[in-house]
Design a protein around this motif. Sequence first.
Motif, mmCIF file in Angstrom:
data_model
loop_
_atom_site.group_PDB
_atom_site.id
_atom_site.type_symbol
_atom_site.label_atom_id
_atom_site.label_comp_id
_atom_site.label_asym_id
_atom_site.label_seq_id
_atom_site.Cartn_x
_atom_site.Cartn_y
_atom_site.Cartn_z
ATOM 1 N N TRP A 147 -15.671 -2.742 31.580
ATOM 2 C CA TRP A 147 -15.771 -2.953 30.323
ATOM 3 C C TRP A 147 -17.216 -2.728 29.828
ATOM 4 O O TRP A 147 -17.692 -2.239 28.756
ATOM 5 N N ARG A 203 -9.604 2.497 35.784
ATOM 6 C CA ARG A 203 -10.781 3.453 35.497
ATOM 7 C C ARG A 203 -10.624 4.854 35.652
ATOM 8 O O ARG A 203 -11.264 5.478 34.907
ATOM 9 N N LEU A 252 -8.278 -0.214 27.293
ATOM 10 C CA LEU A 252 -8.648 -0.395 28.614
ATOM 11 C C LEU A 252 -7.618 -0.890 29.410
ATOM 12 O O LEU A 252 -6.930 -1.768 28.898
ATOM 13 N N ARG A 310 -7.434 6.769 26.947
ATOM 14 C CA ARG A 310 -7.591 5.377 26.596
ATOM 15 C C ARG A 310 -6.659 5.138 25.318
ATOM 16 O O ARG A 310 -6.978 4.336 24.368
ATOM 17 N N ARG A 343 -18.456 0.726 29.255
ATOM 18 C CA ARG A 343 -17.990 1.409 28.043
ATOM 19 C C ARG A 343 -18.466 0.913 26.449
ATOM 20 O O ARG A 343 -18.738 1.626 25.708
#
Length: 237
Positions: A26, A216, A179, A224, A29
């Motif tokens: 995360w 991932r 996610l 997503r 991102r």
Amino acid sequence: MDTTGFSYAGSELELFRSAERWKTYWGSRLGGYVTGRVLEVGAGIGGTTEVLVTGRAIEWVCLEPDPALSDRLRRSVDAGRLPDRCRVVTGTVADLGAEDRFDTVLYIDVLEHIEDDRAELARAAARLEPGGHLIVLAPAHQFLFTAFDREIGHYRRYDRKSLLALEPPGLRMATAFYLDSVGMLASLGNRLLLRSSMPTAGQIRLWDRMMVPLSRGLDPLLRRSLGKTVVAIWTAP
């Protein structure tokens, strides 16, 4: 807010601190949106700080209402475990000085602990500099709400629609996504079958070492659009 008697009820902070692959995921991102003067609301034991502070932040305010946790954060700064650009403040957004404004405001696994989430985000938005970012990462999907959520003080879980409905006036959405699609399936299995109130350290290791890398790779293929965590990022004009 008088934080003298406030004590965080959750017990998950230490448990999830070892989830290095998840934090790296995360963090990759969100990191590009974290710049300048940063306010981290609900800094806890510094897990999020450790992930993101190494980027383009020039100052980092760790805001934490639990005096015991904020004292622990100060010790981490003093010991060099967190950089000296980190400033620890005991309290909430309402306790900040009128002059305190930021380029980034973070709520990482925090907003779900706040009863009046809409008012909270409005207060945070008022602290943003022009072009700044308000970033929320939160547990996704109310149908995944379990005894674990209740035990650690969650009022709710979000989906993309319900989180975006909290958009503070004057901000515009930059992006919103999910996610950890594989982790969502595991959480659904726990919700329907295991019904455990608290994950074990072994379960956390299994998820972090095996499921997060799979997510991932899979999450981009799913655009997503599926996951057990939801992210929304807004930009100030």
